[in-house]
Design a protein around this motif. Structure first.
Motif, PDB file in Angstrom:
ATOM      1  N   LEU A  73     -28.987 -24.541  35.087  1.00 16.38           N
ATOM      2  CA  LEU A  73     -29.661 -25.017  33.879  1.00 16.38           C
ATOM      3  C   LEU A  73     -29.206 -24.276  32.636  1.00 16.38           C
ATOM      4  N   HIS A  74     -28.588 -23.123  32.773  1.00 19.88           N
ATOM      5  CA  HIS A  74     -28.081 -22.367  31.634  1.00 19.88           C
ATOM      6  C   HIS A  74     -26.597 -22.676  31.461  1.00 19.88           C
ATOM      7  N   GLY A  75     -26.073 -22.376  30.271  1.00 23.53           N
ATOM      8  CA  GLY A  75     -24.654 -22.583  30.020  1.00 23.53           C
ATOM      9  C   GLY A  75     -24.305 -23.897  29.357  1.00 23.53           C
ATOM     10  N   GLY A  76     -25.265 -24.798  29.169  1.00 23.10           N
ATOM     11  CA  GLY A  76     -24.998 -26.036  28.438  1.00 23.10           C
ATOM     12  C   GLY A  76     -24.319 -27.128  29.234  1.00 23.10           C
ATOM     13  N   GLY A  77     -24.261 -27.018  30.559  1.00 23.93           N
ATOM     14  CA  GLY A  77     -23.585 -28.054  31.342  1.00 23.93           C
ATOM     15  C   GLY A  77     -24.466 -29.167  31.839  1.00 23.93           C
ATOM     16  N   LEU A  78     -25.801 -29.077  31.626  1.00 23.52           N
ATOM     17  CA  LEU A  78     -26.713 -30.097  32.142  1.00 23.52           C
ATOM     18  C   LEU A  78     -26.460 -31.476  31.535  1.00 23.52           C
ATOM     19  N   LEU A 103     -18.802 -38.591  30.216  1.00 23.92           N
ATOM     20  CA  LEU A 103     -18.626 -37.528  29.233  1.00 23.92           C
ATOM     21  C   LEU A 103     -18.184 -38.083  27.885  1.00 23.92           C
ATOM     22  N   ALA A 104     -17.386 -39.141  27.906  1.00 20.89           N
ATOM     23  CA  ALA A 104     -16.993 -39.779  26.645  1.00 20.89           C
ATOM     24  C   ALA A 104     -18.211 -40.404  25.962  1.00 20.89           C
ATOM     25  N   ASN A 153     -16.603 -27.846  26.995  1.00 21.05           N
ATOM     26  CA  ASN A 153     -17.171 -27.434  28.280  1.00 21.05           C
ATOM     27  C   ASN A 153     -16.033 -27.132  29.241  1.00 21.05           C
ATOM     28  N   GLN A 154     -16.287 -26.278  30.218  1.00 24.37           N
ATOM     29  CA  GLN A 154     -15.262 -25.896  31.186  1.00 24.37           C
ATOM     30  C   GLN A 154     -15.910 -25.622  32.524  1.00 24.37           C
ATOM     31  N   TRP A 155     -15.253 -26.060  33.608  1.00 19.82           N
ATOM     32  CA  TRP A 155     -15.724 -25.819  34.955  1.00 19.82           C
ATOM     33  C   TRP A 155     -14.531 -25.361  35.799  1.00 19.82           C
ATOM     34  N   PRO A 156     -14.721 -25.040  37.081  1.00 14.66           N
ATOM     35  CA  PRO A 156     -13.657 -24.356  37.823  1.00 14.66           C
ATOM     36  C   PRO A 156     -12.292 -25.029  37.804  1.00 14.66           C
ATOM     37  N   ASP A 157     -12.202 -26.340  37.748  1.00 16.62           N
ATOM     38  CA  ASP A 157     -10.888 -26.962  37.767  1.00 16.62           C
ATOM     39  C   ASP A 157     -10.675 -27.959  36.630  1.00 16.62           C
ATOM     40  N   PHE A 181     -10.807 -37.134  18.267  1.00 21.30           N
ATOM     41  CA  PHE A 181     -10.788 -37.730  19.600  1.00 21.30           C
ATOM     42  C   PHE A 181     -11.100 -36.632  20.604  1.00 21.30           C
ATOM     43  N   GLY A 182     -11.427 -37.022  21.809  1.00 20.05           N
ATOM     44  CA  GLY A 182     -11.757 -36.066  22.849  1.00 20.05           C
ATOM     45  C   GLY A 182     -11.053 -36.405  24.145  1.00 20.05           C
ATOM     46  N   PHE A 183     -11.029 -35.452  25.065  1.00 25.61           N
ATOM     47  CA  PHE A 183     -10.341 -35.700  26.326  1.00 25.61           C
ATOM     48  C   PHE A 183     -10.890 -34.794  27.420  1.00 25.61           C
ATOM     49  N   LEU A 184     -10.596 -35.190  28.652  1.00 27.26           N
ATOM     50  CA  LEU A 184     -10.865 -34.390  29.844  1.00 27.26           C
ATOM     51  C   LEU A 184      -9.531 -33.994  30.445  1.00 27.26           C
ATOM     52  N   ALA A 185      -9.431 -32.759  30.935  1.00 26.31           N
ATOM     53  CA  ALA A 185      -8.171 -32.276  31.489  1.00 26.31           C
ATOM     54  C   ALA A 185      -8.448 -31.318  32.633  1.00 26.31           C
ATOM     55  N   SER A 186      -7.411 -31.053  33.406  1.00 24.85           N
ATOM     56  CA  SER A 186      -7.504 -30.120  34.528  1.00 24.85           C
ATOM     57  C   SER A 186      -6.737 -28.848  34.190  1.00 24.85           C
ATOM     58  N   TRP A 187      -7.104 -27.748  34.853  1.00 26.01           N
ATOM     59  CA  TRP A 187      -6.412 -26.482  34.639  1.00 26.01           C
ATOM     60  C   TRP A 187      -6.494 -25.649  35.904  1.00 26.01           C
TER      61      TRP A 187
END
Length: 498
Positions: A230-235, A249-250, A404-408, A471-477
């Motif tokens: 619930l913390h971190g702004g990912g909800l 997400l878009a 926002n960022q998550w493990p991958d 503009f916005g996008f989703l990407a992997s890392w």
């Protein structure tokens, strides 16, 4: 094309207006043009409203537990996705976004209509909440509306709405945790379930390396982590992605922008005043701002007149001219100190160059021959080079925001301010760590190695001078996620800010 349903009363009419705005925003993401977006939105809206009314009119369960159902807006957004799938099956897939068509024919889409225990965790958790709790969570987290407005809409006490929202968040987490344990999973996922619950409960807890590696490869456990933390702004992202599916997400980004415009951050016009703010209050604010502007202009004119008065010696006049600028030019900024001799300094930018040229051309008298701060007209500093002027005055400025960022993976937005009007645009940049863009909104994307190019959509090609394109996008890392570099707008270098 079906007509929109007729509201049954005034409260439903107000709700229809808000719901239609949300439906059209998502329908526009799902289609390849505005005409198709309107058609998809109307069909989905009519279908969703009929489904909601039928559920409201249905018999109540004798056990006292309400039937599981999504709140009104998520229900209608789900209807958009369902209608798009019907279009694909009926041979109208050419009207849809190509990426959505790929998604509809993949296993990812099948999760939303398959066995209930295999559906996304956020979808199951939201359906398990009471209707009022689910409405509060969705409006505050996904639609990005302020709590005071949400409280007024749901009939809550604004003073306690924050506490109620926190309780609903905790309740949603508990429902998701229970559903996660009920989900069929292999032994490896089961072994991490208790650790995942403990790590996501504490905001300061570090994620163990083995769990982090597992979350990078297991979609179900990664979804659970997003719902339980619930913390971190990912909800908001977990809710939008889990309930809506493709383009979640878009859609979330679009709704945040729409909320900023409606509530004043986007400089709304008269018709876009925030609810509860009277026209009289807005008029007073405009009068105050205009009064301050007029006062500033009068003070500037007075200062300019005093500086041009012929009292004092020639040296005093030369010093005053060196720092003086015309009030009517809004691009100029007043330097705090006189300009240094040309032999020891370079122009700092466009504003300084204009200031010096204005001082040279507007002086009423000729400076003394020994004054090294001025130059004859038509000459330039020996240290000034064309490339210096280009780097000091770029054609555009770009702001890169890691949302926002998550493990991958991660979500980011790019905002470019152009100094010239554009009929079309193309923004390019490079990644340092092998990041790969998977989805983009408000632009089309192409990637060649580390170089990414975003090209304008049909509806946002034209940009006025001084305006922004975004503009916005989703990407992997993997391993490292350094910010991009070497931004260009239509082949011209952009200065990076922020």
């Amino acid at each position: 094309m079906p007509d929109l349903p007729t509201p049954q009363d005034a409260s439903e009419a107000a709700l229809f207006s808000e719901c239609w705005d949300a439906v059209l925003a998502y329908a526009d993401l799902c289609t390849s043009g505005s005409t198709a977006a309107a058609q998809l939105g109307r069909e989905a809206f009519a279908h969703g409203i009929r489904e909601a009314r039928a559920a409201d009119a249905g018999p109540a369960r004798t056990s006292g537990r309400r039937p599981a159902r999504l709140p009104r807006i998520p229900l209608l957004l789900t209807a958009v996705r369902t209608t798009a799938a019907d279009w694909e099956d009926a041979g109208q897939g050419h009207k849809l976004d190509p990426d959505l068509r790929l998604w509809l024919n993949s296993d990812k889409a099948a999760r939303y209509t398959g066995p209930p225990l295999r559906r996304p965790l956020a979808l199951r958790g939201l359906r398990d909440l009471q209707q009022a709790d689910a409405e509060l969570l969705w409006l505050a987290e996904v639609e990005a509306l302020p709590l005071s407005l949400v409280a007024r809409r749901l009939g809550l006490d604004p003073a306690t709405a924050g506490d109620e929202l926190q309780q609903v968040r905790t309740l949603f987490r508990d429902r998701c945790h229970r559903n996660h344990l009920d989900t069929p999973m292999d032994a490896r996922c089961r072994s991490y379930a208790r650790l995942l619950d403990a790590v996501t409960r504490a905001s300061a807890a570090d994620t163990p390396g083995d769990l982090s590696r597992h979350l990078a490869t297991c979609v179900e456990c990664a979804e659970a982590a997003a719902c339980l933390r619930l913390h971190g702004g990912g909800l908001p992202g977990a809710l939008a992605g889990g309930v809506i599916g493709w383009g979640g997400l878009a859609y979330l980004e679009r709704r945040r922008r729409a909320a900023e415009v409606r509530l004043g951050a986007g400089r709304p016009g008269r018709a876009e005043l925030p609810p509860g703010e009277s026209e009289e209050g807005a008029q007073k604010a405009r009068v105050a701002r205009n009064g301050l502007l007029v006062a500033a202009v009068l003070v500037s004119v007075l200062a300019l007149g005093v500086s041009m008065m012929p009292f004092g010696g020639d040296d005093l006049g030369a010093r005053g001219d060196a720092g003086r600028q015309p009030v009517a030019d809004p691009d100029l900024s007043v330097p705090s100190v006189p300009s240094l001799p040309p032999a020891t300094s370079k122009p700092a930018g466009k504003a300084t160059e204009h200031t010096e040229n204005w001082g040279k051309s507007q002086k009423p008298g000729k400076p003394e021959s020994g004054d090294s701060r001025t130059e004859p007209q038509g000459t330039s500093s020996p240290t000034e080079r064309p490339e210096d002027r280009e780097s000091a005055d770029p054609a555009c400025r770009v702001e890169y925001d890691l949302v926002n960022q998550w493990p991958d993976g991660f979500q980011a937005t790019v905002t470019v301010t152009t100094n010239e009007p554009l009929d079309s645009w193309r923004v390019s940049w490079s990644f340092r760590d092998g990041q790969q863009v998977g989805q983009m909104w408000d632009a089309s994307v192409a990637q060649n190695g580390s170089r990414v190019t975003a090209t304008a959509a049909d509806y946002n090609k034209s940009v006025q001078a001084g305006d922004d394109l975004a503009f916005g996008f989703l990407a992997s890392w993997r391993g490292k996620n350094s910010p991009p570099y070497d931004f260009e707008l239509n082949g011209e270098d952009c200065a990076k800010t922020g």
